[in-house]
Design an enzyme around this catalytic site. Structure first.
Site, PDB file in Angstrom:
ATOM      1  N   LEU A  47     -12.997  13.254 -25.995  1.00 36.82           N
ATOM      2  CA  LEU A  47     -12.761  14.818 -25.673  1.00 36.82           C
ATOM      3  C   LEU A  47     -11.715  14.781 -24.428  1.00 36.82           C
ATOM      4  O   LEU A  47     -11.823  14.185 -23.488  1.00 36.82           O
ATOM      5  CB  LEU A  47     -13.914  15.444 -25.112  1.00 36.82           C
ATOM      6  CG  LEU A  47     -15.272  15.254 -26.138  1.00 36.82           C
ATOM      7  CD1 LEU A  47     -16.472  15.915 -25.487  1.00 36.82           C
ATOM      8  CD2 LEU A  47     -15.084  15.710 -27.390  1.00 36.82           C
TER       9      LEU A  47
ATOM     10  N   ASN B  32      -7.794   5.245 -24.972  1.00 34.75           N
ATOM     11  CA  ASN B  32      -7.496   5.922 -23.614  1.00 34.75           C
ATOM     12  C   ASN B  32      -6.422   4.919 -22.890  1.00 34.75           C
ATOM     13  O   ASN B  32      -5.415   5.440 -22.192  1.00 34.75           O
ATOM     14  CB  ASN B  32      -8.529   5.877 -22.725  1.00 34.75           C
ATOM     15  CG  ASN B  32      -9.123   7.059 -22.891  1.00 34.75           C
ATOM     16  OD1 ASN B  32      -8.764   8.039 -23.932  1.00 34.75           O
ATOM     17  ND2 ASN B  32     -10.402   7.302 -22.507  1.00 34.75           N
TER      18      ASN B  32
ATOM     19  N   GLU C 293     -16.844   9.132 -27.515  1.00 34.40           N
ATOM     20  CA  GLU C 293     -16.363  10.400 -27.528  1.00 34.40           C
ATOM     21  C   GLU C 293     -14.784  10.368 -27.223  1.00 34.40           C
ATOM     22  O   GLU C 293     -14.244   9.572 -26.455  1.00 34.40           O
ATOM     23  CB  GLU C 293     -16.898  11.408 -26.614  1.00 34.40           C
ATOM     24  CG  GLU C 293     -16.994  10.999 -25.191  1.00 34.40           C
ATOM     25  CD  GLU C 293     -15.906  11.394 -24.172  1.00 34.40           C
ATOM     26  OE1 GLU C 293     -15.233  11.904 -24.478  1.00 34.40           O
ATOM     27  OE2 GLU C 293     -15.971  10.531 -23.318  1.00 34.40           O
TER      28      GLU C 293
ATOM     29  N   LYS D 292     -28.167  22.926 -11.648  1.00 30.74           N
ATOM     30  CA  LYS D 292     -27.385  22.987 -12.818  1.00 30.74           C
ATOM     31  C   LYS D 292     -28.470  23.368 -13.935  1.00 30.74           C
ATOM     32  O   LYS D 292     -28.081  24.180 -14.700  1.00 30.74           O
ATOM     33  CB  LYS D 292     -26.744  21.786 -13.102  1.00 30.74           C
ATOM     34  CG  LYS D 292     -26.200  21.509 -14.607  1.00 30.74           C
ATOM     35  CD  LYS D 292     -25.576  20.152 -14.956  1.00 30.74           C
ATOM     36  CE  LYS D 292     -24.792  19.632 -13.766  1.00 30.74           C
ATOM     37  NZ  LYS D 292     -24.141  18.185 -14.235  1.00 30.74           N
TER      38      LYS D 292
ATOM     39  N   CYS E  96     -11.172  10.119 -16.522  1.00 33.51           N
ATOM     40  CA  CYS E  96     -11.074   9.087 -17.830  1.00 33.51           C
ATOM     41  C   CYS E  96     -10.086   7.915 -17.857  1.00 33.51           C
ATOM     42  O   CYS E  96     -10.333   6.684 -17.541  1.00 33.51           O
ATOM     43  CB  CYS E  96     -11.003   9.888 -19.083  1.00 33.51           C
ATOM     44  SG  CYS E  96     -12.214  10.679 -19.838  1.00 33.51           S
TER      45      CYS E  96
END
Length: 433
Positions: free
Chosen positions: A149, A207, A147, A35, A259
């Protein structure tokens, strides 16, 4: 400012690129050599709209490495953005996070601000500070900066957040974060300063509430089918109430991704651990786990047997606009079709490679590069994502290419009134035959 970001996955790479676009100098650290080699070439390793162009624009302020010493020593601000996957009984697996703490304690050569972007259980910030200071001669300010996102819109979500939450224990930490996020202040984006514990819980609670809305509308969809109501009309009527809003009131085969499934189980575990069982969260998880079976039942009810039938599957990512198949409902559906000895033809514009790795080689799966090839001579089609190219399909595409246009729409992409000439099953609406 000079910043180190540990972890270059979805959250970490997006943070590295956006922070560099805010004119900070960023070192991205990851232990995946392949990566990092790709990132060093200036090539983004995840697919997100506008990520590659922003990364190219900010290349002079971005550097990537696998060397923790090289990444941590120069900078007094270290972001932690590693995965905390689901562990036993829903408890987050903190292995990667704890490894980051070890790297920071071992390599910091100055008092350091540690900004936690990873989703972590309430109390982690305090534990991290204690651990770091017990294993280093330096002082650490550990700051919670969760975060928010969404995959497929992560760049825009970080450039234009609905809010920024900062959990701190000192004025110095607050001032540092406000200075780092001057861009947000200039544009009057809401910034909420809280305790670390509140910030940690805000992420989980947010969430879980969104996941609850999805499970709620899916449960109402089940009732719609029993009373001849249309879930799309019902959802609009509910969502027009400004106290509720229309977002996340879309019936389908359930949520997936990295998530919502993980965070609902983590919050449920935390609550049970503290002897405060959250019944709404537990119901949310149960409903979502059952949702793919609703579509499977429709398929099973239509066909006496799936053996040797060819079933086209359109979309296998957990949602449109991403190559991510983690916890995708499509996985369960495809496995069910294979267990019933069907031949399965799969199409997804972005997620095919990841899906092939997930299911490995299977003699009854064929992977297609176009929608029409996937539909060609199929006995039925199952639609599992709401990609734009799928939403725009005309019924003639099904009628002209399939043996019989039998459609199982797990995302309610089309209006039943427009599907004459097909057999059309959807979620929470009447069937067209």
């Amino acid at each position: 400012m000079n910043i180190t970001v540990i972890g270059q996955g979805y959250v970490g790479l997006v943070n590295s690129v956006i922070l560099a676009s805010f004119f900070h100098n960023v070192i991205g650290l990851d232990n995946d050599k392949n990566k990092v080699a790709t990132l060093k070439q200036g090539i983004a390793t995840i697919k997100e709209p506008n990520l590659q162009s922003l990364m190219s624009d900010a290349k002079d302020r971005l550097r990537f490495t696998t060397n923790a010493k090289d990444a941590i020593r120069p900078n007094k601000i270290v972001y932690v953005a590693v995965d905390t996957p689901e562990g036993k009984d829903g408890k987050p697996d903190m292995t990667n996070f704890n490894a980051c703490l070890d790297d920071i304690a071992k390599n910091a050569i100055q008092d350091t601000y540690v900004v936690i972007r990873s989703t972590v259980p309430v109390g982690t910030n305090a534990r991290a500070k204690k651990y770091l200071e017990e294993n280093s001669e330096h002082k650490f300010e550990v700051i919670s900066n969760p975060e928010f996102l969404s995959q497929g819109s992560a760049i825009d979500d970080m450039l234009n957040p609905s809010r920024v939450v900062i959990g701190v224990t000192s004025k110095a930490g607050e001032d540092l974060m406000l200075q780092m996020y001057t861009n947000y202040q200039k544009r009057k984006i809401p910034i909420l300063i809280t305790t670390p514990e509140s910030a940690e819980l805000i992420k989980y609670a947010s969430n879980n509430f969104l996941a609850m809305k999805i499970s709620y509308i899916n449960e109402i969809a089940r009732l719609c089918e029993m009373v001849d109501a249309d879930i799309e009309e019902v959802a609009i009527g509910i969502g027009l109430d400004p106290r509720i809003g229309r977002n996340y009131l879309k019936a389908g085969i359930g949520y997936g991704g990295s998530c919502f499934p993980k965070d609902t189980k983590a919050l449920s575990w935390l609550a049970m651990d503290r002897e405060v069982p959250l019944e709404l969260v537990r119901a949310t998880i149960k409903i979502n786990n059952e949702q793919p079976a609703i579509l499977m039942h429709k398929i099973n009810s239509h066909f006496r047997s799936l053996s040797n039938l060819t079933i086209a599957v359109l979309g296998v990512a957990f949602k449109a606009g991403t190559e991510d198949i983690r916890n995708s409902p499509a996985t369960a559906v495809v496995k069910y079709l294979l267990e019933k000895n069907a031949y399965v033809k799969v199409y997804d514009a972005m997620a095919i490679e990841n899906f092939q790795k997930e299911l490995q080689r299977h003699s009854r799966i064929e992977y297609s590069t176009s929608i029409l090839d996937t539909l060609k001579d199929a006995d039925a089609v199952v639609i599992l994502t709401d990609a734009k190219e799928l939403r725009e399909l005309d019924r003639s595409c099904f009628i002209d290419n399939m043996k019989k246009p039998v459609i199982f729409d797990g995302r309610n992409l089309y209006k039943p009134a427009n599907m004459a000439g097909t057999t059309y099953y959807s979620i929470g609406r009447r069937t067209i035959k």
